[in-house]
Design an enzyme around this catalytic site. Structure first.
Site, PDB file in Angstrom:
ATOM      1  N   CYS A   1      43.687  36.537  43.073  1.00  0.00           N
ATOM      2  CA  CYS A   1      44.055  36.986  44.414  1.00  0.00           C
ATOM      3  C   CYS A   1      43.059  38.049  44.853  1.00  0.00           C
ATOM      4  O   CYS A   1      42.866  39.049  44.159  1.00  0.00           O
ATOM      5  CB  CYS A   1      45.466  37.556  44.412  1.00  0.00           C
ATOM      6  SG  CYS A   1      45.919  38.310  45.995  1.00  0.00           S
TER       7      CYS A   1
ATOM      8  N   CYS B   1      42.869  24.976  40.419  1.00  0.00           N
ATOM      9  CA  CYS B   1      43.952  24.606  39.501  1.00  0.00           C
ATOM     10  C   CYS B   1      44.785  25.865  39.269  1.00  0.00           C
ATOM     11  O   CYS B   1      44.336  26.801  38.600  1.00  0.00           O
ATOM     12  CB  CYS B   1      43.313  24.097  38.208  1.00  0.00           C
ATOM     13  SG  CYS B   1      44.496  23.492  37.001  1.00  0.00           S
TER      14      CYS B   1
HETATM   15 FE    FE Z   1      47.956  39.174  45.273  1.00  0.00          FE
END
Ligand code: FE
Length: 133
Positions: free
Chosen positions: A97, A120
Site C-alpha cells: 500500500c 497477486c
Molecule cells: Fe494502506
C-alpha cells in the site's frame, strides 16, 4: 521507500487481527484458494485492510487460477508501491500500500492484456466496498 507512519507497531497489533498482522505487517501470505475475495465478482472497489486507501477496481480483476485475488492493474498509478523482494531465494516484486506501507502481495509479468501484469494479492490485505448505484 518511505510511507506515512500511520500507526505504531503496537497500534497495528491492536487494530489488526492476528492473520491481518501476519500478512500486512510481516509480509505473510494466506494459503492459496482460501481467501474471501478469490472467487468474488461484485462490482466495486478493493481497499487496503490496513488504512482504507483505495487500491484496485473490480473492473481490473481477473481469474488467474493462482488461488489469490488477481488484478491486471492498480486503481491508479500511485495506489500501490512496488519494491524488489529477494526473500525465499526468489527475486519478486512486492506490492505494498503506497499510503501505509502494508504488504499486499506480489506483482508478476504474466497477466492479461492490456497491461500483461498480475497483481497477486492476499484477500486478508483487502476490504471490499460495493459500487453504489
Ligand atoms: Fe494502506
Amino acid at each position: 521507500m518511505r510511507f506515512d507512519k500511520t500507526r505504531t507497531d503496537a497500534e497495528w497489533r491492536a487494530e489488526l487481527s492476528p492473520e491481518q498482522y501476519r500478512i500486512l505487517r510481516e509480509h505473510g501470505t494466506e494459503p492459496a484458494f482460501t481467501g474471501q475475495y478469490r472467487d468474488h465478482h461484485e462490482a466495486g472497489e478493493y481497499r487496503c485492510a490496513g488504512c482504507g486507501a483505495p487500491l484496485f477496481s473490480s473492473a481490473a480483476k481477473f481469474d488467474s487460477g493462482s488461488g489469490w485475488p488477481s488484478f491486471y492493474q492498480a486503481l491508479d498509478g500511485n495506489a500501490v508501491a512496488e519494491k524488489t523482494d529477494r526473500s525465499h531465494g526468489m527475486v519478486r516484486i512486492e506490492a505494498l500500500c503506497r499510503r501505509c506501507g502494508s504488504h499486499l502481495g506480489h506483482v508478476f509479468p504474466d497477466g492479461p492484456a492490456p497491461t500483461r501484469m498480475r497483481y497477486c494479492i492476499n484477500s486478508v490485505a483487502l476490504t471490499f466496498r460495493k459500487k453504489q448505484d
